[in-house]
Design a protein around this motif. Structure first.
Motif, mmCIF file in Angstrom:
data_model
loop_
_atom_site.group_PDB
_atom_site.id
_atom_site.type_symbol
_atom_site.label_atom_id
_atom_site.label_comp_id
_atom_site.label_asym_id
_atom_site.label_seq_id
_atom_site.Cartn_x
_atom_site.Cartn_y
_atom_site.Cartn_z
ATOM 1 N N GLU A 22 39.378 -25.442 11.126
ATOM 2 C CA GLU A 22 38.999 -26.804 11.516
ATOM 3 C C GLU A 22 37.795 -27.334 10.729
ATOM 4 O O GLU A 22 37.413 -28.478 10.905
ATOM 5 C CB GLU A 22 38.645 -26.848 13.014
ATOM 6 C CG GLU A 22 39.781 -26.528 13.936
ATOM 7 C CD GLU A 22 39.337 -26.520 15.392
ATOM 8 O OE1 GLU A 22 38.311 -27.169 15.718
ATOM 9 O OE2 GLU A 22 40.007 -25.864 16.195
ATOM 10 N N TYR A 23 37.228 -26.497 9.881
ATOM 11 C CA TYR A 23 35.945 -26.862 9.272
ATOM 12 C C TYR A 23 36.051 -27.601 7.937
ATOM 13 O O TYR A 23 35.116 -28.278 7.538
ATOM 14 C CB TYR A 23 35.063 -25.612 9.101
ATOM 15 C CG TYR A 23 33.666 -25.958 8.660
ATOM 16 C CD1 TYR A 23 32.802 -26.647 9.510
ATOM 17 C CD2 TYR A 23 33.216 -25.638 7.399
ATOM 18 C CE1 TYR A 23 31.525 -26.995 9.118
ATOM 19 C CE2 TYR A 23 31.927 -25.974 6.994
ATOM 20 C CZ TYR A 23 31.097 -26.647 7.851
ATOM 21 O OH TYR A 23 29.839 -26.993 7.454
ATOM 22 N N GLN A 24 37.146 -27.528 7.237
ATOM 23 C CA GLN A 24 37.226 -28.072 5.877
ATOM 24 C C GLN A 24 36.816 -29.537 5.796
ATOM 25 O O GLN A 24 35.989 -29.907 4.959
ATOM 26 C CB GLN A 24 38.619 -27.880 5.304
ATOM 27 C CG GLN A 24 38.711 -28.338 3.858
ATOM 28 C CD GLN A 24 40.037 -27.974 3.225
ATOM 29 O OE1 GLN A 24 40.921 -27.407 3.851
ATOM 30 N NE2 GLN A 24 40.185 -28.318 1.959
ATOM 31 N N ASN A 25 37.363 -30.407 6.629
ATOM 32 C CA ASN A 25 37.002 -31.826 6.582
ATOM 33 C C ASN A 25 35.540 -32.052 6.947
ATOM 34 O O ASN A 25 34.877 -32.920 6.369
ATOM 35 C CB ASN A 25 37.909 -32.648 7.493
ATOM 36 C CG ASN A 25 39.321 -32.744 6.951
ATOM 37 O OD1 ASN A 25 39.551 -32.602 5.760
ATOM 38 N ND2 ASN A 25 40.271 -32.962 7.835
ATOM 39 N N VAL A 26 35.052 -31.288 7.918
ATOM 40 C CA VAL A 26 33.639 -31.383 8.311
ATOM 41 C C VAL A 26 32.758 -30.991 7.129
ATOM 42 O O VAL A 26 31.768 -31.658 6.822
ATOM 43 C CB VAL A 26 33.338 -30.489 9.537
ATOM 44 C CG1 VAL A 26 31.855 -30.496 9.859
ATOM 45 C CG2 VAL A 26 34.162 -30.928 10.734
ATOM 46 N N PHE A 27 33.122 -29.917 6.450
ATOM 47 C CA PHE A 27 32.350 -29.430 5.307
ATOM 48 C C PHE A 27 32.220 -30.502 4.229
ATOM 49 O O PHE A 27 31.110 -30.797 3.763
ATOM 50 C CB PHE A 27 32.996 -28.171 4.723
ATOM 51 C CG PHE A 27 32.376 -27.715 3.442
ATOM 52 C CD1 PHE A 27 31.112 -27.135 3.428
ATOM 53 C CD2 PHE A 27 33.027 -27.871 2.234
ATOM 54 C CE1 PHE A 27 30.521 -26.722 2.238
ATOM 55 C CE2 PHE A 27 32.450 -27.465 1.046
ATOM 56 C CZ PHE A 27 31.201 -26.885 1.055
ATOM 57 N N PHE A 28 33.322 -31.114 3.838
ATOM 58 C CA PHE A 28 33.266 -32.117 2.771
ATOM 59 C C PHE A 28 32.469 -33.346 3.203
ATOM 60 O O PHE A 28 31.740 -33.936 2.404
ATOM 61 C CB PHE A 28 34.664 -32.484 2.290
ATOM 62 C CG PHE A 28 35.313 -31.381 1.513
ATOM 63 C CD1 PHE A 28 34.787 -30.955 0.302
ATOM 64 C CD2 PHE A 28 36.431 -30.734 2.003
ATOM 65 C CE1 PHE A 28 35.353 -29.917 -0.412
ATOM 66 C CE2 PHE A 28 37.016 -29.689 1.295
ATOM 67 C CZ PHE A 28 36.476 -29.282 0.090
ATOM 68 N N SER A 29 32.564 -33.710 4.459
ATOM 69 C CA SER A 29 31.773 -34.818 4.981
ATOM 70 C C SER A 29 30.280 -34.482 4.940
ATOM 71 O O SER A 29 29.452 -35.315 4.557
ATOM 72 C CB SER A 29 32.206 -35.127 6.414
ATOM 73 O OG SER A 29 31.357 -36.070 6.997
ATOM 74 N N GLU A 30 29.932 -33.262 5.312
ATOM 75 C CA GLU A 30 28.527 -32.838 5.302
ATOM 76 C C GLU A 30 27.979 -32.758 3.882
ATOM 77 O O GLU A 30 26.825 -33.115 3.634
ATOM 78 C CB GLU A 30 28.360 -31.497 6.023
ATOM 79 C CG GLU A 30 28.511 -31.601 7.515
ATOM 80 C CD GLU A 30 27.494 -32.540 8.140
ATOM 81 O OE1 GLU A 30 26.287 -32.350 7.930
ATOM 82 O OE2 GLU A 30 27.926 -33.479 8.833
ATOM 83 N N VAL A 31 28.787 -32.292 2.942
ATOM 84 C CA VAL A 31 28.342 -32.245 1.541
ATOM 85 C C VAL A 31 28.083 -33.658 1.037
ATOM 86 O O VAL A 31 27.070 -33.912 0.368
ATOM 87 C CB VAL A 31 29.364 -31.513 0.647
ATOM 88 C CG1 VAL A 31 29.007 -31.670 -0.830
ATOM 89 C CG2 VAL A 31 29.427 -30.040 1.011
#
Length: 135
Positions: A77-86
């Motif tokens: 579940e983290y991939q989209n969150v990761f790119f948003s945070e970057v």
């Protein structure tokens, strides 16, 4: 940067990391990011793991979301969150180009560090000369 012993210590920048060793006391001033250290060194922004609730933590710096409701995100579940945070972090770095960003091991206690953060973050931020890592 000012060491805990009070001596002003130069940051020696190398590609992708920094060397900081106090000649007076022999300590490594950045081994523990504390509020006191960050108060003495206003040019440092410490990037730390944070929950989606964005509590702000007890340390001055920049919170990078790796947890939801104080529980680590599952890797799937983290991939989209990761790119948003970057993306948000890149904006923060661009808006504070006079600061030095130190990024710790984000997402401790979960597998998002090994699956997303460690392999991707350094590649995505490679063009910033003011970003350094503790992992």
């Amino acid at each position: 940067m000012i060491c805990s012993c009070g001596l002003n210590v130069d940051i020696i920048q190398r590609p992708g990391y920094v060397e900081i060793l106090c000649p007076a006391c022999g300590e490594y001033p950045l081994k523990d990011m504390t509020p006191t250290l960050l108060e003495r060194c206003p040019d440092i922004v410490y990037v730390y793991s944070e929950s989606t609730e964005r509590s702000g933590g007890q340390i001055r710096g920049y919170g990078f979301v790796t947890h939801r409701n104080d529980l680590p995100y599952p890797a799937d579940e983290y991939q989209n969150v990761f790119f948003s945070e970057v993306y948000k972090l890149v904006l923060e770095i661009n808006n504070n180009s006079d600061k030095i960003f130190f990024i710790g091991k984000l997402g401790e206690g979960s597998d998002v560090f090994e699956k997303f953060i460690a392999p991707e973050l350094k590649k995505m931020l490679r063009n910033f000369e003011n970003v350094y890592y503790f992992f």
